[in-house]
Design a protein around this motif. Structure first.
Motif, mmCIF file in Angstrom:
data_model
loop_
_atom_site.group_PDB
_atom_site.id
_atom_site.type_symbol
_atom_site.label_atom_id
_atom_site.label_comp_id
_atom_site.label_asym_id
_atom_site.label_seq_id
_atom_site.Cartn_x
_atom_site.Cartn_y
_atom_site.Cartn_z
ATOM 1 N N VAL A 33 -36.285 -89.329 42.550
ATOM 2 C CA VAL A 33 -35.430 -88.161 42.342
ATOM 3 C C VAL A 33 -35.605 -87.645 40.923
ATOM 4 O O VAL A 33 -35.767 -86.437 40.710
ATOM 5 C CB VAL A 33 -33.956 -88.506 42.638
ATOM 6 N N ASP A 34 -35.598 -88.543 39.954
ATOM 7 C CA ASP A 34 -35.784 -88.136 38.557
ATOM 8 C C ASP A 34 -37.125 -87.449 38.356
ATOM 9 O O ASP A 34 -37.222 -86.445 37.643
ATOM 10 C CB ASP A 34 -35.676 -89.345 37.619
ATOM 11 N N MET A 35 -38.180 -87.969 39.003
ATOM 12 C CA MET A 35 -39.503 -87.371 38.881
ATOM 13 C C MET A 35 -39.488 -85.929 39.388
ATOM 14 O O MET A 35 -40.015 -85.033 38.742
ATOM 15 C CB MET A 35 -40.531 -88.187 39.655
ATOM 16 N N VAL A 36 -38.892 -85.726 40.557
ATOM 17 C CA VAL A 36 -38.854 -84.377 41.138
ATOM 18 C C VAL A 36 -38.017 -83.450 40.268
ATOM 19 O O VAL A 36 -38.405 -82.296 40.021
ATOM 20 C CB VAL A 36 -38.322 -84.415 42.586
ATOM 21 N N LEU A 37 -36.878 -83.923 39.780
ATOM 22 C CA LEU A 37 -36.042 -83.080 38.924
ATOM 23 C C LEU A 37 -36.744 -82.732 37.620
ATOM 24 O O LEU A 37 -36.665 -81.588 37.151
ATOM 25 C CB LEU A 37 -34.696 -83.767 38.664
ATOM 26 N N ASP A 38 -37.456 -83.693 37.040
ATOM 27 C CA ASP A 38 -38.212 -83.414 35.818
ATOM 28 C C ASP A 38 -39.328 -82.408 36.085
ATOM 29 O O ASP A 38 -39.541 -81.474 35.300
ATOM 30 C CB ASP A 38 -38.807 -84.699 35.236
ATOM 31 N N PHE A 57 -42.725 -78.566 46.706
ATOM 32 C CA PHE A 57 -43.273 -78.606 48.056
ATOM 33 C C PHE A 57 -44.769 -78.897 48.024
ATOM 34 O O PHE A 57 -45.273 -79.738 48.775
ATOM 35 C CB PHE A 57 -43.002 -77.288 48.788
ATOM 36 N N LEU A 58 -45.496 -78.199 47.155
ATOM 37 C CA LEU A 58 -46.946 -78.379 47.070
ATOM 38 C C LEU A 58 -47.314 -79.802 46.643
ATOM 39 O O LEU A 58 -48.246 -80.397 47.196
ATOM 40 C CB LEU A 58 -47.561 -77.360 46.124
ATOM 41 N N VAL A 59 -46.578 -80.344 45.692
ATOM 42 C CA VAL A 59 -46.827 -81.719 45.255
ATOM 43 C C VAL A 59 -46.559 -82.681 46.412
ATOM 44 O O VAL A 59 -47.343 -83.596 46.667
ATOM 45 C CB VAL A 59 -45.980 -82.070 44.012
ATOM 46 N N GLU A 75 -48.507 -89.163 40.333
ATOM 47 C CA GLU A 75 -49.709 -88.670 39.656
ATOM 48 C C GLU A 75 -49.774 -87.144 39.700
ATOM 49 O O GLU A 75 -50.045 -86.498 38.687
ATOM 50 C CB GLU A 75 -50.947 -89.266 40.321
ATOM 51 N N HIS A 76 -49.510 -86.571 40.863
ATOM 52 C CA HIS A 76 -49.541 -85.112 40.993
ATOM 53 C C HIS A 76 -48.452 -84.457 40.135
ATOM 54 O O HIS A 76 -48.699 -83.420 39.510
ATOM 55 C CB HIS A 76 -49.366 -84.689 42.447
ATOM 56 N N ALA A 77 -47.273 -85.056 40.114
ATOM 57 C CA ALA A 77 -46.182 -84.496 39.305
ATOM 58 C C ALA A 77 -46.546 -84.493 37.828
ATOM 59 O O ALA A 77 -46.296 -83.507 37.117
ATOM 60 C CB ALA A 77 -44.889 -85.280 39.537
ATOM 61 N N ALA A 78 -47.158 -85.576 37.356
ATOM 62 C CA ALA A 78 -47.579 -85.633 35.952
ATOM 63 C C ALA A 78 -48.634 -84.571 35.660
ATOM 64 O O ALA A 78 -48.578 -83.894 34.621
ATOM 65 C CB ALA A 78 -48.102 -87.031 35.618
ATOM 66 N N THR A 79 -49.571 -84.408 36.582
ATOM 67 C CA THR A 79 -50.620 -83.398 36.409
ATOM 68 C C THR A 79 -50.023 -82.000 36.334
ATOM 69 O O THR A 79 -50.368 -81.203 35.457
ATOM 70 C CB THR A 79 -51.629 -83.476 37.578
ATOM 71 N N VAL A 80 -49.116 -81.699 37.233
ATOM 72 C CA VAL A 80 -48.518 -80.360 37.279
ATOM 73 C C VAL A 80 -47.607 -80.136 36.076
ATOM 74 O O VAL A 80 -47.564 -79.027 35.524
ATOM 75 C CB VAL A 80 -47.773 -80.142 38.613
ATOM 76 N N SER A 81 -46.898 -81.158 35.631
ATOM 77 C CA SER A 81 -46.056 -81.011 34.436
ATOM 78 C C SER A 81 -46.910 -80.688 33.218
ATOM 79 O O SER A 81 -46.530 -79.847 32.393
ATOM 80 C CB SER A 81 -45.232 -82.277 34.189
ATOM 81 N N ARG A 82 -48.075 -81.338 33.102
ATOM 82 C CA ARG A 82 -48.986 -81.010 31.993
ATOM 83 C C ARG A 82 -49.482 -79.575 32.115
ATOM 84 O O ARG A 82 -49.564 -78.845 31.123
ATOM 85 C CB ARG A 82 -50.166 -81.984 31.967
ATOM 86 N N LEU A 83 -49.796 -79.154 33.320
ATOM 87 C CA LEU A 83 -50.232 -77.775 33.552
ATOM 88 C C LEU A 83 -49.134 -76.795 33.145
ATOM 89 O O LEU A 83 -49.400 -75.799 32.463
ATOM 90 C CB LEU A 83 -50.604 -77.585 35.030
ATOM 91 N N ALA A 84 -47.902 -77.087 33.542
ATOM 92 C CA ALA A 84 -46.779 -76.200 33.205
ATOM 93 C C ALA A 84 -46.533 -76.155 31.697
ATOM 94 O O ALA A 84 -46.212 -75.087 31.153
ATOM 95 C CB ALA A 84 -45.503 -76.670 33.920
ATOM 96 N N ALA A 85 -46.714 -77.275 31.015
ATOM 97 C CA ALA A 85 -46.506 -77.311 29.570
ATOM 98 C C ALA A 85 -47.483 -76.408 28.826
ATOM 99 O O ALA A 85 -47.158 -75.837 27.800
ATOM 100 C CB ALA A 85 -46.613 -78.753 29.053
ATOM 101 N N GLY A 86 -48.681 -76.268 29.370
ATOM 102 C CA GLY A 86 -49.677 -75.430 28.729
ATOM 103 C C GLY A 86 -49.737 -74.018 29.267
ATOM 104 O O GLY A 86 -50.584 -73.227 28.830
ATOM 105 N N TRP A 87 -48.864 -73.700 30.211
ATOM 106 C CA TRP A 87 -48.895 -72.390 30.845
ATOM 107 C C TRP A 87 -48.440 -71.322 29.858
ATOM 108 O O TRP A 87 -47.433 -71.497 29.163
ATOM 109 C CB TRP A 87 -47.974 -72.398 32.055
ATOM 110 N N PRO A 88 -49.145 -70.190 29.781
ATOM 111 C CA PRO A 88 -48.736 -69.134 28.850
ATOM 112 C C PRO A 88 -47.379 -68.548 29.252
ATOM 113 O O PRO A 88 -47.107 -68.354 30.434
ATOM 114 C CB PRO A 88 -49.837 -68.081 28.980
ATOM 115 N N ASP A 89 -46.561 -68.291 28.251
ATOM 116 C CA ASP A 89 -45.217 -67.738 28.498
ATOM 117 C C ASP A 89 -45.340 -66.244 28.743
ATOM 118 O O ASP A 89 -45.644 -65.471 27.834
ATOM 119 C CB ASP A 89 -44.292 -68.007 27.312
ATOM 120 N N THR A 90 -45.120 -65.838 29.966
ATOM 121 C CA THR A 90 -45.194 -64.419 30.336
ATOM 122 C C THR A 90 -43.852 -63.881 30.798
ATOM 123 O O THR A 90 -43.768 -62.854 31.450
ATOM 124 C CB THR A 90 -46.235 -64.206 31.463
ATOM 125 N N ARG A 91 -42.782 -64.610 30.440
ATOM 126 C CA ARG A 91 -41.454 -64.234 30.932
ATOM 127 C C ARG A 91 -40.741 -63.225 30.043
ATOM 128 O O ARG A 91 -39.560 -63.067 30.130
ATOM 129 C CB ARG A 91 -40.599 -65.496 31.088
#
Length: 92
Positions: A33-38, A57-59, A75-91
């Motif tokens: 649960v903590d992994m998904v929430l993070d 859902f994709l993970v 493993e997938h959650a860690a990969t995606v979290s790293r991807l999100a951390a480097g994602w350009p801020d377009t908001r």
């Protein structure tokens, strides 16, 4: 509802959903649960709020294809979290 009541309600919900979906006891681990929430927090704050549940859902979908879905989900959650951390801020 207090924080401990929220946590208890979430734990009961996750256990019930896991049983309904035939997932066994693996999803009742609080660390899952903590992994998904993070993961969803990383995506919601770094990429897009609507992207958070879609990413979860994709993970889950990708992890479900693995021999050990729980390990793959981590493993997938860690990969995606790293991807999100480097994602350009377009908001804006």
């Amino acid at each position: 509802m207090s924080g401990s009541q929220d946590a208890q309600a979430l734990a009961e919900w996750v256990a019930a959903v896991g049983r309904e979906l035939g997932l066994g006891d693996g999803v009742e681990d609080g660390s899952i649960v903590d992994m998904v929430l993070d993961l969803t927090a990383d995506v919601a704050h770094g990429v897009s709020r609507p992207g958070a549940p879609v990413t979860a859902f994709l993970v889950g979908l990708a992890a479900g294809r693995a021999a050990d879905p729980v390990a793959a989900a981590r493993e997938h959650a860690a990969t995606v979290s790293r991807l999100a951390a480097g994602w350009p801020d377009t908001r804006g």
